[in-house]
Design an enzyme around this catalytic site. Structure first.
Site, short mmCIF file in Angstrom:
data_model
loop_
_atom_site.label_atom_id
_atom_site.label_comp_id
_atom_site.label_asym_id
_atom_site.label_seq_id
_atom_site.Cartn_x
_atom_site.Cartn_y
_atom_site.Cartn_z
CE1 TYR A 60 -4.10 -1.87 0.11
CE2 TYR A 60 -2.72 -3.39 1.36
CZ TYR A 60 -3.87 -3.14 0.64
OH TYR A 60 -4.78 -4.13 0.43
N GLY A 154 0.54 -7.00 0.57
CA GLY A 154 -0.56 -7.58 1.32
C GLY A 154 -1.89 -7.55 0.59
CG ASN A 158 -5.79 -7.53 2.02
OD1 ASN A 158 -6.77 -7.61 1.30
ND2 ASN A 158 -4.95 -6.51 2.00
N GLY A 159 -8.09 -9.99 3.31
CA GLY A 159 -9.54 -10.17 3.23
C GLY A 159 -10.28 -8.99 2.64
CG MET A 161 -12.72 -7.24 6.03
SD MET A 161 -12.81 -7.95 7.69
CE MET A 161 -14.13 -7.00 8.40
CB VAL A 289 16.29 -3.56 -0.79
CG1 VAL A 289 17.24 -2.60 -0.07
CG2 VAL A 289 15.82 -2.97 -2.11
CD GLU A 398 -11.73 -9.93 9.83
OE1 GLU A 398 -11.36 -10.79 9.04
OE2 GLU A 398 -11.10 -8.88 9.99
CG HIS A 483 -4.21 -6.66 11.03
ND1 HIS A 483 -5.42 -6.51 11.67
CD2 HIS A 483 -4.50 -7.18 9.82
CE1 HIS A 483 -6.40 -6.93 10.89
NE2 HIS A 483 -5.87 -7.35 9.75
N GLY A 511 3.26 0.63 6.81
CA GLY A 511 2.70 0.33 8.12
C GLY A 511 3.68 0.47 9.27
CG ASN A 521 -10.00 -5.15 9.42
OD1 ASN A 521 -10.91 -4.71 10.09
ND2 ASN A 521 -9.86 -6.41 9.15
CG PHE A 523 -6.00 -2.39 3.38
CD1 PHE A 523 -6.75 -1.48 2.66
CD2 PHE A 523 -6.42 -3.71 3.40
CE1 PHE A 523 -7.90 -1.86 1.99
CE2 PHE A 523 -7.57 -4.11 2.73
CZ PHE A 523 -8.32 -3.18 2.04
#
Ligand code: FAE
Length: 542
Positions: A60, A154, A158-159, A161, A289, A398, A483, A511, A521, A523
């Site tokens: 992200y 991710g 991921n789900g 959400m 890297v 959730e 997470h 993150g 959640n 993201f």
């Protein structure tokens, strides 16, 4: 009009785009590429190359940085240790099914490590060939951290959400950030860029694939807990067509942990598609890297290992960059920075590097329902509801699917909880690795918080916890997180916009900036914070 508001008009233009046909990925996928002729890929980054901006990681934070810099006229090269996931395997599909993990599923493991390890007394894990697969179950001494590997990070696993935290809770999440700006500009921009959509409540009430969530809602409400619908980046219009039988199934075919073949708006369809369309963004897949150190001319030398699909190093490259964005995820960025500070490659980083890491309070559990409360044989793998007991009990649970394909009479939950424990990454010179000092016992506050919901529901419904999902007679999935957050915390390891202290031209934009918990959640918050920071960085540093 504020500068931020002016930018919002140019920046909310990420539209739904088709899958990137042949990402700028590099290596063939070995055994996976046998059945499909891959389009010729652009050359990967060359040894000795110079780039204006190098972004480490394609999740992200990295995708936001790449897109916005490219739109501002800056050429960007993204380096991703995972594969490009653009070539079908021998079954004709790019991604493996959650029920049948295979060579594609795990990052450099010879045995799967499924989050739910057992079912009805039987262990579920099995041997798989070692491969640069899509899901990394990265083991530290007290916790296994699950992460996506590949172009898209991710977003591949991921789900979906896509939750914006309640505004009144934001001050506790990122205290140094102006909440008005986030909720007026950057959360809306992130939601638009990610393609977040909402389920049609009338369809939710009738479709077989959310029977499990309706049972979860009923039980929550009968115990007096609010049930909230949760937006998602999975295209609910596509899911409706899956349910109607008119398109190939994905969410309704248990696809999630190892990728979705249809319907999911991963970063490949949103930010990265837009970034690629600018013509200014290149991506080298299977490139990891390992070092960043100052070079002459206010540049940085970045050392990169090119990997093969069994994880071997086939080439080591040194490139220079004017600016480097660390977007390798909370764990990846923290591990790099801790090592680079300790080994003297980046000696001026401050003592906050590696600190403030949290698990977003993740803990899992299942409940055994009565025979008159079946949860359904077809369960959408994309969760769409949660139980909010944050203010009273410190838990947001959730209502998660258990898409086994058979009736389980089980309700399954991933709770995000208020857990005050924070861990630290440190350099272990003797073992040549970075350690994390999280302890399994530190999950107890999370278990206590989750119990504020599920003890009450069990008592009301006359039900019990499942003990067969995480081992033998084990109720709590307290060994893992999906997470990871923190390790290079905003306004501590960096300034208030992600500029690393001590080394101008180095930034953190993922993150790792968030100090351990987002109450929901994460993201959307990672994306919105990246949008905020890159706005400022483009304005003032470029
Ligand atoms: P991330 O997306 O992890 O991207 C980092 C990238 O950097 C990865 O592609 C790495 O392979 C790459 N990388 C790492 N080290 C290097 C290196 N040295 N060189 C080159 N590349 C490197 O970071 N969040 C939600 O909000 N909703 C959900 O429903 C949800 N479900 C989840 C389910 C699962 C199974 C998992 C694992 C996670 C879930 N998450 C969910 C968490 C979410 O995916 C995660 O917070 C974000 O992906 C983190 O974004 P970052 O940009 O920080």
């Amino acid at each position: 009009m504020s500068e931020a508001t002016k930018r919002s008009s140019r920046s909310t233009d990420v539209t739904r785009r088709g899958f990137i046909a042949g990402t700028s990925s590099i290596l063939a996928l070995g055994a996976l590429s046998r059945t499909a002729a891959a389009a010729p890929a652009p050359a990967p980054i060359a040894d000795g190359a110079h780039v204006p901006v190098l972004v480490i990681g394609t999740g992200y934070g990295g995708s936001v940085a790449a897109l916005r810099l490219a739109q501002a006229g800056v050429d960007v090269h993204m380096v991703e240790m995972g594969m490009s996931w653009d070539t079908p395997g021998s079954d004709g599909k790019i991604f493996a099914n959650t029920r049948t993990p295979d060579v594609r599923s795990y990052w450099l493991r010879t045995r799967t490590k499924q989050p739910l390890s057992n079912f009805l007394g039987f262990p579920l894990d099995k041997d798989v060939p070692r491969h640069t697969g899509i899901l990394d179950a990265e083991d530290f001494s007290g916790i296994t951290v699950y992460q996506g590997r590949g172009i898209g990070g991710g977003s591949l696993v991921n789900g979906g959400m896509a939750v914006t935290p309640l505004r009144q809770r934001f001050g506790g999440i990122l205290p140094s950030v102006d909440a008005n700006e986030m909720y007026d500009v950057y959360y809306p921009r992130a939601n638009a860029g990610l393609g977040v959509n909402h389920i049609d409540p009338a369809w939710f009430d009738t479709t077989d694939c959310y029977q499990y969530a309706r049972v979860g809602r009923k039980h929550a409400q009968r115990s007096g807990f609010p049930f909230v619908f949760v937006p998602n980046v999975y295209d609910f219009g596509y899911m409706k067509q899956e349910a109607a039988g008119s398109v190939p199934t994905s969410a309704l075919n248990a696809e999630v942990l190892y990728g979705n073949n249809h319907g999911k708006k991963s970063l490949l369809k949103t930010y990265l598609a837009q970034a690629k369309a600018t013509g200014r963004v290149a991506i080298s897949a299977l490139h990891r890297v390992t070092n960043v150190t100052p070079a002459s001319g206010n540049r940085y030398t970045v050392t990169i290992e090119q990997l093969n699909t069994t994880g071997g190093t086939v080439a080591t490259k040194a490139v220079t960059a004017d600016r480097v964005f660390f977007a390798a995820g909370s764990v990846g960025t923290s591990k790099l920075l801790v090592k680079l500070r300790a080994t003297g490659a980046l000696p001026n980083l401050n003592g906050e590097i590696g600190k403030g890491w949290g698990d977003n309070g993740n803990v899992m559990c299942g409940r055994a329902n009565h025979l008159w409360d079946p949860t359904g044989t077809i369960q959408s793998s994309m969760p769409t509801g949660g139980i909010d007991n944050w203010d009273a009990g410190g838990a947001f649970a959730e209502v998660a699917p258990l898409p086994t394909g058979i009736e389980t009479y089980a309700s399954f939950y991933l709770s995000i909880t208020r857990n005050p424990n924070r861990a630290q990454f440190t350099w272990n010179a003797a073992a040549n690795r970075v350690d994390l000092n999280w302890q399994t016992a530190w999950k107890q506050p999370s278990i206590d918080a989750a119990k504020t919901i599920f003890d009450k529901i069990n008592s009301k419904e006359g039900t019990i916890y499942r003990t067969d999902l995480f081992g033998v007679y084990k109720i709590w999935g307290d060994h893992l997180t999906y997470h990871p957050l923190g390790g290079a915390v905003l306004n501590r390891a960096t300034d208030n916009h992600g500029r690393l202290h001590g080394h101008p031209g180095l930034y953190v934009i993922d993150g790792a900036l968030i100090p351990g918990n987002t109450t929901v959640n994460p993201f959307v918050t990672i994306t919105a914070l990246a949008e905020r920071n890159i706005d400022k960085i483009i304005d003032t540093d470029f």
